[in-house]
Each structure stands twice: as C-alpha cells, then as structure tokens.
Design a protein around this motif. Structure first.
Motif, short mmCIF file in Angstrom:
data_model
loop_
_atom_site.label_atom_id
_atom_site.label_comp_id
_atom_site.label_asym_id
_atom_site.label_seq_id
_atom_site.Cartn_x
_atom_site.Cartn_y
_atom_site.Cartn_z
N GLY A 121 0.79 -1.22 0.00
CA GLY A 121 0.00 0.00 0.00
C GLY A 121 0.83 1.27 0.00
O GLY A 121 0.28 2.37 0.12
N THR A 122 2.15 1.16 -0.15
CA THR A 122 3.01 2.34 -0.21
C THR A 122 2.64 3.19 -1.42
O THR A 122 2.54 2.69 -2.52
N VAL A 123 2.45 4.49 -1.20
CA VAL A 123 2.08 5.42 -2.27
C VAL A 123 3.27 6.29 -2.62
O VAL A 123 3.97 6.79 -1.72
N SER A 124 3.52 6.47 -3.91
CA SER A 124 4.64 7.29 -4.35
C SER A 124 4.29 7.98 -5.65
O SER A 124 3.53 7.44 -6.46
N PRO A 125 4.80 9.19 -5.88
CA PRO A 125 4.62 9.83 -7.19
C PRO A 125 5.14 8.93 -8.30
O PRO A 125 6.16 8.26 -8.14
N GLU A 126 4.44 8.90 -9.41
CA GLU A 126 4.88 8.08 -10.54
C GLU A 126 6.15 8.68 -11.14
O GLU A 126 6.30 9.90 -11.20
N PRO A 127 7.07 7.83 -11.62
CA PRO A 127 8.27 8.35 -12.27
C PRO A 127 7.96 8.85 -13.67
O PRO A 127 6.81 8.82 -14.11
N GLY A 128 8.98 9.28 -14.37
CA GLY A 128 8.82 9.68 -15.77
C GLY A 128 8.17 11.03 -15.94
O GLY A 128 8.54 12.00 -15.26
N PRO A 129 7.19 11.16 -16.84
CA PRO A 129 6.57 12.45 -17.14
C PRO A 129 6.02 13.16 -15.92
O PRO A 129 6.11 14.39 -15.81
N ASN A 130 5.44 12.42 -15.00
CA ASN A 130 4.87 13.02 -13.80
C ASN A 130 5.91 13.81 -13.02
O ASN A 130 5.59 14.82 -12.37
N MET A 131 7.16 13.37 -13.06
CA MET A 131 8.22 14.05 -12.33
C MET A 131 9.00 15.02 -13.21
O MET A 131 9.42 16.08 -12.74
N MET A 132 9.19 14.65 -14.47
CA MET A 132 10.05 15.45 -15.34
C MET A 132 9.31 16.54 -16.09
O MET A 132 9.90 17.56 -16.45
N TRP A 133 8.01 16.33 -16.36
CA TRP A 133 7.27 17.26 -17.20
C TRP A 133 6.17 18.02 -16.49
O TRP A 133 5.62 18.96 -17.04
N ASN A 134 5.80 17.62 -15.30
CA ASN A 134 4.69 18.26 -14.60
C ASN A 134 5.12 19.66 -14.16
O ASN A 134 5.97 19.82 -13.28
N THR A 135 4.54 20.69 -14.78
CA THR A 135 5.00 22.06 -14.57
C THR A 135 4.41 22.72 -13.33
O THR A 135 4.80 23.83 -12.98
N LYS A 136 3.47 22.07 -12.67
CA LYS A 136 2.87 22.65 -11.48
C LYS A 136 3.19 21.87 -10.21
O LYS A 136 3.48 22.47 -9.17
N TYR A 137 3.15 20.55 -10.28
CA TYR A 137 3.28 19.75 -9.07
C TYR A 137 4.65 19.11 -8.88
O TYR A 137 4.89 18.49 -7.85
N SER A 138 5.53 19.23 -9.86
CA SER A 138 6.88 18.72 -9.69
C SER A 138 7.87 19.86 -9.74
O SER A 138 7.82 20.69 -10.66
N PRO A 139 8.81 19.93 -8.80
CA PRO A 139 9.83 20.98 -8.85
C PRO A 139 10.77 20.83 -10.03
O PRO A 139 11.53 21.73 -10.34
N MET A 140 10.69 19.68 -10.72
CA MET A 140 11.56 19.45 -11.86
C MET A 140 10.94 19.99 -13.15
O MET A 140 11.61 20.05 -14.18
N GLY A 141 9.65 20.34 -13.13
CA GLY A 141 9.01 20.91 -14.31
C GLY A 141 9.54 22.32 -14.56
O GLY A 141 9.57 23.16 -13.66
N SER A 142 9.97 22.59 -15.80
CA SER A 142 10.69 23.84 -16.07
C SER A 142 9.82 24.92 -16.69
O SER A 142 10.21 26.08 -16.73
N GLN A 143 8.63 24.58 -17.20
CA GLN A 143 7.80 25.58 -17.86
C GLN A 143 6.91 26.31 -16.86
O GLN A 143 6.62 25.81 -15.78
N ASN A 144 6.48 27.50 -17.22
CA ASN A 144 5.51 28.25 -16.41
C ASN A 144 4.12 27.77 -16.78
O ASN A 144 3.67 27.96 -17.90
N TYR A 145 3.44 27.10 -15.86
CA TYR A 145 2.16 26.49 -16.22
C TYR A 145 1.05 27.51 -16.44
O TYR A 145 0.10 27.23 -17.15
N SER A 146 1.14 28.69 -15.84
CA SER A 146 0.11 29.74 -15.94
C SER A 146 -1.27 29.11 -15.80
O SER A 146 -1.62 28.63 -14.74
N ASN A 147 -2.07 29.12 -16.86
CA ASN A 147 -3.42 28.53 -16.77
C ASN A 147 -3.45 27.10 -17.26
O ASN A 147 -4.51 26.51 -17.43
N GLY A 148 -2.29 26.52 -17.49
CA GLY A 148 -2.22 25.14 -17.93
C GLY A 148 -2.28 24.95 -19.43
O GLY A 148 -2.21 23.82 -19.91
N SER A 149 -2.39 26.01 -20.21
CA SER A 149 -2.46 25.87 -21.66
C SER A 149 -1.12 25.41 -22.22
O SER A 149 -0.06 25.76 -21.70
N MET A 150 -1.16 24.61 -23.29
CA MET A 150 0.04 24.07 -23.91
C MET A 150 -0.03 24.25 -25.42
O MET A 150 -1.11 24.14 -26.00
#
Length: 230
Positions: A121-150
């Motif tokens: 039952g151990t819960v952990s953030p998913e690796p990959g895009p969730n950590m490398m590309w998430n611009t709001k919830y991961s400190p590794m996301g490099s873009q400014n998410y603003s309103n989330g538009s892409m």
C-alpha cells in the motif's frame, strides 16, 4: 504480447513531496523522445527498474491489497499533503502496481499521478513524465504552467503518440480523450480497443514517453471525486 527491443532507460534517485523514489529519464532513443524505431511496451523496460520496493510489486508475495484498499492509501496520502482541492479520479490495476490519477476541482486538468504498491500500500509519485514534465506539481518541471495551456493540442498529442507507436511496425491506437496534466498528456495505448499500456506526450515539444513500469493491465475503477464534469 510480442516484445520488441527494450527501451533504454537511465535510472536515478530524486525526491518529490519528500518521498524517495526512482525515475526513468529518456536517452537518445529512450521513452522521453519521439524517435522512429522499435519500442518496449509495458514491462519491456521494467527489468531495469528491478528491485525497487515501490515499483517491484510484481515480485511481491502474499495477497494483493485490492483497489478499495489502494484507494484508502491514496486518500491518506492526499490528506497528508493537506490540499483539499485534490481528489482521486481513477485507479487502474496492473500486475506490478496500482496507478491513480489525482485531479483538481477543475473540469479540464489533472494534477499528478501516483503508484501504489499492490502488497504494502506504499504510495509514491509516478516516475517519468509526472516528475520530469509536470509544470505545477513537480519541482523538476521547467515551464511556467500559468493557466495550464500548452502549444501542443490534444489532437496533435494523439497524432504524435500514434506516429511513435506505429513506427514499431505494430498497429496500436490511443484513447480519444487523454488526461490533461500541467505540461503533458497521458493516454491509454489500445490494441483492438483493449488497454495494453500507457504513454505520455509532452505538451510543449510533442515528445513521447512510454510508461514501462506497470506490467499487464487488469482493470480500472473511476471515481471522479474532484472533478465537476468529465
């Protein structure tokens, strides 16, 4: 399912939400890049993630906790985070883990993805895009998410995914309505309209990243707790 050449992945350690986990970062022909050529489907590159206690659920013993208990584990995880605007959208069961999408009180955007060990039952953030590309919830996301538009639209992301998948010589499709995260899209890989895996597409570059850590798909339960409309 036939196996093609395994995706080459690079393993490293980092922390997110103060939880130590492993992540996979694409190399020249790795899951972070939309290159032509063969790719490893679910489980194809899993051996390189090997004996991690969070992701190696398929190597566990005993009885699986089941989706209801996986849901309780994620609820406890979210309660610890203290953000009441987050809720569970869906939980998927795979051979090696449970996977959950966390959404905000917003009809269009998902927040982040987590994995649940099917035995502990151990819960952990998913690796990959969730950590490398998430611009709001991961400190590794490099873009400014603003309103989330892409700049990469949903349809363009689907086309990028199909181009990448079908370059392997196999015929796969993807779902019509991917989940929209901050910085990327995540969608199911389909074979004859059946879920066989998952991938993500970067919302700024169109790069494709195959989720290689799940194993075979089993079932899915939708909750939509934090989403007014879907």
């Amino acid at each position: 399912m036939p196996r093609t050449n395994k995706i080459a992945i690079l393993i490293g350690f980092c922390a997110l939400f103060s939880v130590p986990i492993m992540y996979a970062q694409g190399q020249n022909e790795g899951p972070g890049w939309s290159n032509q050529g063969n790719f490893g489907m679910m489980g194809g590159g899993y051996g390189m993630m090997g004996n991690n206690y969070i992701f190696d659920g398929g190597q566990g013993s005993g009885k699986r906790i089941g989706i209801p208990n996986a849901k309780k584990a994620v609820e406890s995880y979210l309660a610890y985070m203290g953000n009441q605007n987050l809720g569970i959208d869906e939980i998927m069961s795979f051979d090696r883990n449970y996977y959950a999408i966390i959404k905000e009180n917003h009809p269009e955007h998902a927040a982040f993805e987590v994995l649940i060990n099917p035995y502990t039952g151990t819960v952990s953030p998913e690796p990959g895009p969730n950590m490398m590309w998430n611009t709001k919830y991961s400190p590794m996301g490099s873009q400014n998410y603003s309103n989330g538009s892409m700049p990469v639209s949903v349809e363009q992301a689907r086309q990028d995914a199909l181009h990448y998948l079908n370059s392997s010589g196999q015929i796969y499709t993807v779902e019509k309505s991917p989940d929209v995260f901050y910085g990327y899209y995540t969608m199911h890989i389909l074979e004859k309209n059946k879920i066989i895996g998952m991938l993500s597409v970067n919302g700024y570059s169109g790069q494709v990243w195959i989720h290689t850590w799940h194993g075979a798909y089993r079932k899915m339960v939708s909750y939509g707790e934090a989403v007014p409309t879907r």
